[in-house]
Design an enzyme around this catalytic site. Sequence first.
Site, PDB file in Angstrom:
ATOM      1  N   LYS A 173      37.107-124.380   2.900  1.00 39.27           N
ATOM      2  CA  LYS A 173      37.664-125.374   1.981  1.00 39.27           C
ATOM      3  C   LYS A 173      37.631-124.831   0.556  1.00 39.27           C
ATOM      4  O   LYS A 173      36.579-124.694  -0.043  1.00 39.27           O
ATOM      5  CB  LYS A 173      36.855-126.671   2.017  1.00 39.27           C
ATOM      6  CG  LYS A 173      37.558-127.785   1.243  1.00 39.27           C
ATOM      7  CD  LYS A 173      36.653-128.941   0.921  1.00 39.27           C
ATOM      8  CE  LYS A 173      36.118-128.891  -0.491  1.00 39.27           C
ATOM      9  NZ  LYS A 173      37.129-128.860  -1.553  1.00 39.27           N
ATOM     10  N   GLU A 248      25.036-120.724  -3.660  1.00 43.42           N
ATOM     11  CA  GLU A 248      25.193-119.993  -4.934  1.00 43.42           C
ATOM     12  C   GLU A 248      25.558-121.030  -5.979  1.00 43.42           C
ATOM     13  O   GLU A 248      26.662-121.572  -5.965  1.00 43.42           O
ATOM     14  CB  GLU A 248      26.306-118.946  -4.812  1.00 43.42           C
ATOM     15  CG  GLU A 248      26.072-117.905  -3.737  1.00 43.42           C
ATOM     16  CD  GLU A 248      24.847-117.057  -3.995  1.00 43.42           C
ATOM     17  OE1 GLU A 248      24.413-116.939  -5.158  1.00 43.42           O
ATOM     18  OE2 GLU A 248      24.305-116.504  -3.031  1.00 43.42           O
ATOM     19  N   CYS A 283      29.975-118.370 -13.558  1.00 39.63           N
ATOM     20  CA  CYS A 283      28.563-118.725 -13.389  1.00 39.63           C
ATOM     21  C   CYS A 283      27.650-117.703 -14.056  1.00 39.63           C
ATOM     22  O   CYS A 283      26.525-118.015 -14.415  1.00 39.63           O
ATOM     23  CB  CYS A 283      28.236-118.839 -11.914  1.00 39.63           C
ATOM     24  SG  CYS A 283      28.666-117.341 -11.002  1.00 39.63           S
ATOM     25  N   GLU A 385      23.726-126.490 -17.945  1.00 40.99           N
ATOM     26  CA  GLU A 385      24.938-125.672 -17.849  1.00 40.99           C
ATOM     27  C   GLU A 385      26.123-126.430 -18.466  1.00 40.99           C
ATOM     28  O   GLU A 385      26.343-127.602 -18.170  1.00 40.99           O
ATOM     29  CB  GLU A 385      25.229-125.385 -16.373  1.00 40.99           C
ATOM     30  CG  GLU A 385      26.385-124.419 -16.193  1.00 40.99           C
ATOM     31  CD  GLU A 385      26.704-124.169 -14.707  1.00 40.99           C
ATOM     32  OE1 GLU A 385      26.852-125.149 -13.962  1.00 40.99           O
ATOM     33  OE2 GLU A 385      26.805-122.997 -14.320  1.00 40.99           O
TER      34      GLU A 385
END
Length: 483
Positions: A173, A248, A283, A385
């Site tokens: 997906k 991750e 990231c 973040e």
Amino acid sequence: MLMLANLIDGQARAPREGRYLDIVDPSIGRTFARCPDSDATDVADAVDAATRAAPGWAATPAETRARCLYRLADLIETRLEAFAAAESQDSGKPLALARSLDIPRAIANLRFFAAAIGQWPGESHAMEQGAINYTLRLPLGVVGCISPWNLPLYLFTWKVAPALAAGNTVVSKPSEITPYTAWLLGTLVAEADFPPGVFNIVHGTGPAVGEAIVMHDTVKAISFTGSTRTGVAIAKAAAPKLKKVSLELGGKNPTIVFDDADLSDASMATIVRSGFANQGEICLCGSRLLVQRGIYERFRDDYLRRVRALRVGDPASPNSDLGALVSRAHFDKVIACIERARDEGGRILTGGQRATVEGRCAEGWFVEPTVIEGLPPGAATNQEEIFGPVVTLIPFEDEAEALAIANGTPYGLSASVWTQDLSRAHRVAARLDVGIVWVNCWMLRDLRTPFGGSKQSGVGREGGVEALRFFTEARNVCISHGQ
Ligand code: NAD
């Protein structure tokens, strides 16, 4: 209007319920395609197809599986320009970046794992008691691969390539925000000779499709890249079923500049890139820039001059260093984070607002490259973040303080260290609580190396043998042959 489709059992399929999501070009703020808004019934169809295909694919020689991956890579390569244009339109990233990074890396992922599966050494352990052990690495069966929007095809292929190479069938997906290149790739799967059902792609949202993949009893493992919040939800959902998970997740990565660093043009260009490449939507971007006190002012002034020279604009233009943020929602989030930094007492040294782009892109979601100073390491801006073109400057006195600040967040993905002192480089690398350390470089990637983070940045490692291990079950066979 471009209509995307699922790839199930080797066929392009509309979602069973006939619902679609709008896919928006963030550089102009307009819908250009519709993507299936699939649900658990479509996932069940894909899992059924993958289940039927699994024994045949597992029994297919690794060399034949590798040939399919090589062919897929070649097919993408001959269409590199179309893939790059699609990636740029879908995500807002500069076309030049999609052409030089995203699509070449997707091709490299497929070729890397095609080669790796034929080069994977076996393990055996002889015993003094007169026996020998050897380890079989068997495919798991049907596996799920769920990927995010920031490096769409790059991260999608980073998962499906090792899964397929190792002999699993896949239900994947891509992000519902950037499904375009995964769909394009899906149109080439049959031509690459993958048997029907081996490689399935189901489009749709996380709650409808992602969760259904995670919850399906037949899916043996989930490889996920995305936010920490979703990673935690997946870990919780997968735990009672005892599924293998590779997660991750997010990062708040430090870039640490010591006073003996080589600050040549090339180094400074890399340090700037480490904060702002792909609009800061990687990231691995260094969103906290730690600078040793003795060089702080000099470094800051040079850094700001370079950041101010970055050009934000039409992703299709070769003159744009930064394109648009991926979506309206993400744009709003980044702007809100900048507001919060102001409220926390941060000084915005450059940027800090929506970037105005003339002409075709006047309605796009662009943000100026933003540099903030004056916030303590514990401020929310330095802890959470942001995932946009926002970098904070933080001074430090010595190595001990640099390490304390660098390690002082819930995340532990990567770090980049700038020093010419070799001993210090080794010392600091050993003490940083992260999965990846770069010294005097950033995002230099060797696909054989373990990739992943510690703490809230994830569980497990991808890359090279680590990915092949994840996508296989180890079975030890112990044979006694007597003394
Ligand atoms: P996200 O977590 O919102 O979504 C990622 C994927 O998960 C999407 O395909 C989404 O549809 C799906 N999803 C959402 N909810 C789900 C659920 N409940 N169950 C199953 N699947 C679900 O992340 P995003 O916003 O697409 O990506 C940005 C994040 O990804 C950032 O935090 C970034 O740091 C992280 N990221 C990490 C790495 C890494 O390698 N560590 C690489 C790239 C991005």
